[in-house]
Design an enzyme around this catalytic site. Structure first.
Site, PDB file in Angstrom:
ATOM      1  N   ALA A   1       1.015  -1.235  -0.120  1.00  9.57           N
ATOM      2  CA  ALA A   1       0.188   0.124  -0.026  1.00  9.57           C
ATOM      3  C   ALA A   1       0.679   1.171  -0.037  1.00  9.57           C
ATOM      4  CB  ALA A   1      -1.089   0.038   1.189  1.00  9.57           C
ATOM      5  N   ALA A   2       2.294   1.268  -0.254  1.00  8.77           N
ATOM      6  CA  ALA A   2       3.004   2.331  -0.455  1.00  8.77           C
ATOM      7  C   ALA A   2       2.717   3.318  -1.630  1.00  8.77           C
ATOM      8  CB  ALA A   2       4.329   1.993  -0.371  1.00  8.77           C
ATOM      9  N   GLY A   3       2.244   2.609  -2.593  1.00  4.86           N
ATOM     10  CA  GLY A   3       1.802   3.140  -4.061  1.00  4.86           C
ATOM     11  C   GLY A   3       0.417   3.771  -3.719  1.00  4.86           C
ATOM     12  N   ASP A   4      -0.284   3.163  -2.896  1.00  2.00           N
ATOM     13  CA  ASP A   4      -1.743   3.718  -2.588  1.00  2.00           C
ATOM     14  C   ASP A   4      -1.603   4.944  -1.986  1.00  2.00           C
ATOM     15  OD1 ASP A   4      -2.793   1.329  -3.999  1.00  2.00           O
ATOM     16  OD2 ASP A   4      -2.861   0.283  -2.202  1.00  2.00           O
TER      17      ASP A   4
HETATM   18  O1  RIB Z   1      -1.752  -1.999  -3.235  1.00  2.00           O
HETATM   19  C1  RIB Z   1      -1.876  -2.963  -1.978  1.00  2.00           C
HETATM   20  C2  RIB Z   1      -3.244  -3.743  -2.272  1.00  2.00           C
HETATM   21  O2  RIB Z   1      -3.371  -4.475  -3.469  1.00  2.00           O
HETATM   22  C3  RIB Z   1      -3.504  -4.600  -1.098  1.00  2.00           C
HETATM   23  O3  RIB Z   1      -4.249  -3.946   0.015  1.00  2.00           O
HETATM   24  C4  RIB Z   1      -4.316  -5.719  -1.682  1.00  2.00           C
HETATM   25  O4  RIB Z   1      -5.422  -6.014  -1.353  1.00  2.00           O
HETATM   26  C5  RIB Z   1      -4.276  -5.520  -3.366  1.00  2.00           C
HETATM   27  O5  RIB Z   1      -5.260  -5.066  -3.755  1.00  2.00           O
END
Ligand code: RIB
Length: 305
Positions: free
Chosen positions: A251-254
């Site tokens: 989730a770093a990119g998110d």
């Molecule tokens: O970008 C990370 C996410 O990728 C995780 O939380 C997982 O659910 C996948 O969708």
């Protein structure tokens, strides 16, 4: 409060094991721990944007199971508008099977479940949210036809449209590019989109120029510890990454995308938004899990290199 940032995307329950290393084909490895953690690229970006200062609405689908309720509740706790998180009867909620190794690298398998039901007609039922938004964000964990529909609609409405092409497996439909203001791939996604190797700021610049030539507004290639490469028709700039000790990069990119969007919606410049997103992402990799790892606005403001 009307949502300034609207995310159309996935909600997953992440089933996370830690193991000394990623397993090879056919191998059984003993893991060290197991947890279930709210995740999904769309939901993670929604949480990031909300924690980092934006009013946020999420458009997505979950199954009619316990995971669906837990994911909705996780978003509501962050103050995210969930009127458009639709429950699909008889369907399971999306899941991600994640292994994180001792070098904080991960491998992920996703099963779409409810995310596969995020259709254009589901989105059209919440068009008022798109109309009210300033920034609209999509990723690629919901059906491709829906992503194209949202990008086009966001562009028609004159909104700032962000596409995080994750996970990308190949080139995107050509007509999408003209609808996207900011395309934010990581190294491997930039390679999938262009066919060019991307592993450095210089190679990211080549890929970004190819994407600009396809008609996308601006490109930000995220490069992990090598920072981020911004490119527009007018200029190219490399932003070095803050130095941190990584624990889990999930989730770093998110977090970067959500932080970048929240800062843009708050009227910050692109450079400020990139630096803000980078600090948020850097803090997130110092903690485990997807949504639990995402920092708050105050934490980013208080960050000391
Ligand atoms: O970008 C990370 C996410 O990728 C995780 O939380 C997982 O659910 C996948 O969708």
């Amino acid at each position: 409060m009307q949502a300034k940032v609207v995310i159309v995307g996935s909600l997953n329950m992440d089933l996370v094991t830690r193991a000394p290393r990623l397993p090879r084909a056919g191998e059984t490895l003993a893991g060290q721990s197991f947890v279930t953690v709210p995740g999904g690229k769309g939901a993670n970006q929604a949480v990031a944007a909300a924690r980092l200062g934006a009013s946020v609405a999420m458009i997505g689908c979950v199954g009619d199971d316990a995971y669906g309720e837990q994911l909705r509740s996780a978003l509501l706790t962050e103050g995210i508008d969930c009127q458009a998180v639709t429950t699909i009867a008889g369907e399971s909620t999306g899941v991600a099977l994640i292994v994180v190794d001792d070098n904080s690298q991960n491998a992920i398998v996703i099963v779409a479940g409810g995310n596969g039901h995020v259709s254009a007609s589901v989105v059209d039922g919440f068009d008022v949210l798109l109309q009210q938004a300033e920034v609209i964000i999509c990723q690629l964990e919901v059906p491709e036809s829906t992503v194209g529909h949202v990008l086009k609609r966001g562009h028609e409405l004159g909104k700032t449209v962000i596409l995080n092409p994750a996970p990308a497996t190949g080139p995107l439909p050509e007509q999408w590019y003209g609808w996207v203001d900011y395309l934010i791939p990581n190294e491997s996604e930039a390679t999938a989109l262009t066919g060019l190797p991307v592993d450095s700021p210089a190679s990211a610049e080549s890929a970004a120029k190819t994407l600009l030539a396809s008609g996308v507004g601006k490109v930000v290639v995220t490069l992990g510890e090598q920072g981020a490469l911004f490119a527009s028709q007018e200029r190219v700039e490399h932003f070095p990454a803050p130095r941190v000790k990584p624990v889990d990069t999930t989730a770093a990119g998110d977090t970067f995308v959500g932080g970048f969007a929240a800062a843009l919606a708050d009227g910050k410049s692109e450079a400020e938004a990139i630096r803000f997103g980078q600090i948020a992402a850097a803090l997130s990799v110092t903690r485990s899990g997807a949504q639990p790892s995402i920092p708050t606005f105050a934490e980013v403001q208080g960050y000391q290199p």
